[in-house]
Motif scaffolding. Structure first.
Motif, PDB file in Angstrom:
ATOM      1  N   UNK A 389       3.676   0.151  -7.481  1.00  0.00           N
ATOM      2  CA  UNK A 389       3.646   0.171  -5.548  1.00  0.00           C
ATOM      3  C   UNK A 389       2.985  -0.136  -5.060  1.00  0.00           C
ATOM      4  N   UNK A 390       1.256   0.881  -5.630  1.00  0.00           N
ATOM      5  CA  UNK A 390       0.828   0.418  -5.083  1.00  0.00           C
ATOM      6  C   UNK A 390      -0.648   0.242  -5.934  1.00  0.00           C
ATOM      7  N   UNK A 391      -1.000  -0.203  -6.950  1.00  0.00           N
ATOM      8  CA  UNK A 391      -1.641  -0.476  -7.659  1.00  0.00           C
ATOM      9  C   UNK A 391      -2.975  -0.411  -7.795  1.00  0.00           C
ATOM     10  N   UNK A 392      -3.651  -0.626  -6.280  1.00  0.00           N
ATOM     11  CA  UNK A 392      -4.885   0.233  -5.822  1.00  0.00           C
ATOM     12  C   UNK A 392      -5.350   1.383  -5.024  1.00  0.00           C
ATOM     13  N   UNK A 393      -4.360   2.050  -5.216  1.00  0.00           N
ATOM     14  CA  UNK A 393      -4.764   3.332  -4.283  1.00  0.00           C
ATOM     15  C   UNK A 393      -5.470   4.306  -5.825  1.00  0.00           C
ATOM     16  N   UNK A 394      -5.910   5.298  -5.474  1.00  0.00           N
ATOM     17  CA  UNK A 394      -6.905   6.131  -5.914  1.00  0.00           C
ATOM     18  C   UNK A 394      -6.169   7.471  -6.194  1.00  0.00           C
ATOM     19  N   UNK A 395      -6.161   8.257  -6.979  1.00  0.00           N
ATOM     20  CA  UNK A 395      -6.128   9.570  -6.939  1.00  0.00           C
ATOM     21  C   UNK A 395      -7.418  10.536  -5.914  1.00  0.00           C
ATOM     22  N   UNK A 396      -8.106  10.383  -5.324  1.00  0.00           N
ATOM     23  CA  UNK A 396      -8.739  11.225  -4.438  1.00  0.00           C
ATOM     24  C   UNK A 396     -10.757  10.929  -4.373  1.00  0.00           C
ATOM     25  N   UNK A 397      -9.788   9.690  -3.407  1.00  0.00           N
ATOM     26  CA  UNK A 397     -10.913   8.162  -2.831  1.00  0.00           C
ATOM     27  C   UNK A 397     -10.999   8.888  -1.506  1.00  0.00           C
ATOM     28  N   UNK A 398      -9.790   9.960  -0.665  1.00  0.00           N
ATOM     29  CA  UNK A 398     -10.052   9.887   0.273  1.00  0.00           C
ATOM     30  C   UNK A 398      -9.403   9.380   1.116  1.00  0.00           C
ATOM     31  N   UNK A 399      -8.409   8.470   0.441  1.00  0.00           N
ATOM     32  CA  UNK A 399      -7.984   7.223   1.208  1.00  0.00           C
ATOM     33  C   UNK A 399      -6.003   7.039   1.197  1.00  0.00           C
ATOM     34  N   UNK A 400      -5.479   7.046   1.819  1.00  0.00           N
ATOM     35  CA  UNK A 400      -3.931   6.257   1.144  1.00  0.00           C
ATOM     36  C   UNK A 400      -3.760   4.886   1.484  1.00  0.00           C
ATOM     37  N   UNK A 401      -3.465   4.191   1.094  1.00  0.00           N
ATOM     38  CA  UNK A 401      -2.537   2.662   0.494  1.00  0.00           C
ATOM     39  C   UNK A 401      -1.411   2.764   1.321  1.00  0.00           C
ATOM     40  N   UNK A 402      -1.847   1.846   2.316  1.00  0.00           N
ATOM     41  CA  UNK A 402      -0.703   2.126   3.744  1.00  0.00           C
ATOM     42  C   UNK A 402      -0.208   0.402   3.301  1.00  0.00           C
ATOM     43  N   UNK A 403       0.849   0.735   3.267  1.00  0.00           N
ATOM     44  CA  UNK A 403       1.930  -1.055   3.090  1.00  0.00           C
ATOM     45  C   UNK A 403       3.075  -1.539   3.966  1.00  0.00           C
ATOM     46  N   UNK A 404       2.152  -2.825   4.645  1.00  0.00           N
ATOM     47  CA  UNK A 404       3.081  -3.299   5.018  1.00  0.00           C
ATOM     48  C   UNK A 404       3.860  -4.700   4.944  1.00  0.00           C
ATOM     49  N   UNK A 405       4.833  -3.895   5.242  1.00  0.00           N
ATOM     50  CA  UNK A 405       6.118  -5.541   4.249  1.00  0.00           C
ATOM     51  C   UNK A 405       6.973  -6.599   5.644  1.00  0.00           C
ATOM     52  N   UNK A 406       6.441  -7.242   6.381  1.00  0.00           N
ATOM     53  CA  UNK A 406       6.876  -7.662   7.519  1.00  0.00           C
ATOM     54  C   UNK A 406       7.765  -8.603   7.269  1.00  0.00           C
TER      55      UNK A 406
END
Length: 588
Positions: A389-406
């Motif tokens: 569901x989050x194909x661009x999320x990384x294991x250890x980049x220090x960020x989280x992928x936030x996905x908003x479905x309006x």
């Protein structure tokens, strides 16, 4: 199993090369890093199945030995069995394989056996003592069976030590690890969760909360990295973490990756309340459609994993939306037109270079009605969504992928779900789907349960308040004002699905903590290298070991080590050279 007519060992590239047929038309390369175990067998073919084996493991499977010659009886044979892991062609599956070599001269086999042991014993990163938490109730309730039939035989083959704890209740693993002493935890090389995402989340929580009183919330400034790596063997309903790490939810692939010893750093997200950290997130957390599906599926547990399909269909028809505001601190690097996908470990530039980034992102607010909100710490791949569901999320980049479905129509929502199940990268081309890479986010429902009348109260806060109340500022108000609880059965709120467990407080503040744990995985793109000590010992062994031959002469024999690069020698050259060196004695 194919008959091997030639074997070649290269120190520089750390490869074994085996030919499969006499015409040298097929070749098989086995990396030293993929070898699990070697055993030197002496078998008397005249005495039934009696055999004597000198078994030495670093971690793996046989073939008829050739009869020995010389002073030995014709019924006595010696052969070297090499057990190794092998990736199934055009697949993410890994399986264990074996190949067996025989020779008329026992010292030659012994020399190879010792040389391989030198290499394997130098791989100190491979685990030898493991602690397992087995969830016997998750998924199809096959956790214990998977351990006994698939995991345990490999552990025995690898001569590993292990301790098993079958979890009997929720948070059993967390409670057991939280009170474990440093001396006890130091006896293990890795902690393994056999279950779903919830099981491994309990393991991680237990390791990170060791030393903290259970009655006291944890301040994020006191967090320390887990003392030992963790691993997951899929045996649950949701195996998103295992699928993301191993490319499959096959338990044998997972245990092979664990025993080979490769690990990668992994970020951990944390949910905060007024006192401090109240929950850790390893995989993902979702609000709205996915969480409603999880909540309703709890009533259908008697159906097994199929309950998610039934619950998902029902919640899709209900088409519920939720009003709220999302305040986020957007990553300063989140301006690339083409985001990258994580390769895992040292192969991923985004993960390895994240430590060099400086500065914090700017705060941004998004308000409206949402079908769903998801914070993904990993790509969350699974059988139904190969890219996650989050194909661009990384294991250890220090960020989280936030996905908003309006808010959108059912037809458009269905379009999003179908794209997520296929090439999920295309889902973000839809105009009602937004993706942000954030360091921190705060979600506050705009309708609160707390009111003086029957109608829910309206809640709103200023973006400046969120910025001023971020953990980088000295403030005691670093948590959203709303304190609603979804168990009050109001339609104004959903719940949060946190790694397969329900979180009933809709208003949350989530932060990301970089590299808190190391997790066992083996990226297909990542290169695995031998420790330098192993490489040097191999080279020394090749230089110091005298040439061996069946007739006791000083001539080179097929099993003598050579540093010649493989690319500089053709298969026929190797075969002819080795054949002439030992008068045809190369046929193992």
């Amino acid at each position: 199993m194919k008959r091997v007519v030639c074997c070649y060992f290269n120190v520089k590239t750390t490869y074994f090369i085996f030919s499969g047929t006499e015409d040298m038309s097929e070749w098989m390369k086995v990396r030293i890093q993929d070898i699990l175990a070697v055993e030197l067998l002496c078998k008397n073919n005249n005495v039934g199945n009696e055999s004597k084996a000198i078994r030495n493991f670093c971690c793996l499977p046989n073939r008829k030995p050739k009869a020995a010659s010389g002073s030995e009886s014709s019924g006595f044979g010696q052969y070297l069995t090499i057990h190794f892991s092998q990736r199934v062609k055009d697949s993410s599956l890994w399986t264990r394989s074996q190949i067996q070599l025989s020779h008329s001269d026992y010292p030659v086999l012994h020399h190879w056996h010792q040389t391989l042991l030198t290499a394997l014993n130098g791989m100190l990163h491979r685990p030898k003592s493991l602690l397992f938490f087995v969830n016997p109730y998750g998924g199809k309730r096959k956790g214990v069976t998977i351990f006994e039939k698939q995991v345990k035989p490999l552990l025995q083959l690898c001569s590993c030590k292990w301790t098993v704890i079958n979890t009997q209740r929720r948070n059993h693993a967390t409670e057991a690890l939280a009170v474990m002493s440093d001396e006890k935890i130091g006896e293990f090389d890795v902690v393994v969760g056999v279950g779903g995402d919830g099981t491994i989340c309990e393991v991680v929580t237990g390791l990170l909360t060791r030393g903290f009183p259970s009655s006291k919330a944890i301040d994020e400034g006191d967090l320390q990295s887990a003392p030992i790596p963790v691993a997951v063997i899929p045996a649950g309903s949701s195996n998103a973490l295992a699928y993301t790490l191993h490319g499959t939810d096959d338990p044998q692939t997972a245990i092979l990756h664990i025993l080979l010893g490769s690990a990668a750093p992994l970020d951990v997200a944390a949910i905060h309340n007024h006192s401090g950290i109240s929950r850790f997130i390893v995989g993902q957390m979702s609000y709205g459609h996915l969480a409603d599906t999880m909540l309703y599926s709890e009533k259908l547990r008697w159906m097994g994993p199929k309950r998610y399909d039934v619950a998902g269909f029902r919640k899709f028809l209900s088409h519920a939306t939720y009003e709220g505001s999302v305040d986020m601190r957007v990553c300063v690097d989140d301006n690339r037109k083409i985001p990258t996908q994580c390769l895992g470990g040292s192969s991923c530039d985004d993960c390895t270079n994240s430590a060099n980034r400086t500065g914090n992102g700017e705060w941004k607010r998004v308000e409206g009605r949402f079908l769903g909100i998801s914070g993904a710490n990993i790509s969350c791949r699974c059988a139904l969504s190969p890219l996650g569901m989050a194909p661009f999320a990384h294991l250890a980049d220090g960020h989280i992928d936030l996905i908003l479905i309006r808010q959108a129509s059912r037809l458009k929502h269905l379009q999003y779900l179908l794209r997520t199940a296929g090439d999920s990268r295309r889902a973000f081309a839809l105009p009602f789907v937004e993706r942000y890479k954030v360091d921190e986010f705060i979600f506050t429902p705009l309708q609160c349960c707390q009111s003086n009348g029957d109608a829910p109260a309206r809640h709103s806060s200023k973006l400046d308040d969120c910025a001023n109340n971020s953990p980088d500022r000295d403030s005691d108000l670093s948590f959203p004002v709303c304190g609603c609880d979804s168990r009050e059965k109001t339609k104004a709120h959903s719940v949060w699905n946190c790694d397969g467990e329900l979180w009933y407080q809709p208003s949350v503040r989530v932060t990301v903590h970089k590299n808190l744990i190391r997790i066992m995985t083996r990226s297909t793109e990542a290169e695995s290298h031998l420790p330098s000590s192993s490489s040097s010992s191999l080279a020394n062994s090749a230089q110091s070991s005298p040439p061996l031959s069946p007739n006791g002469s000083d001539s080179t024999v097929p099993m003598t080590l050579t540093p010649t690069p493989i690319d500089e020698i053709s298969p026929n050259d190797i075969f002819m050279r080795e054949s002439s060196a030992n008068n045809g004695g190369v046929r193992y």
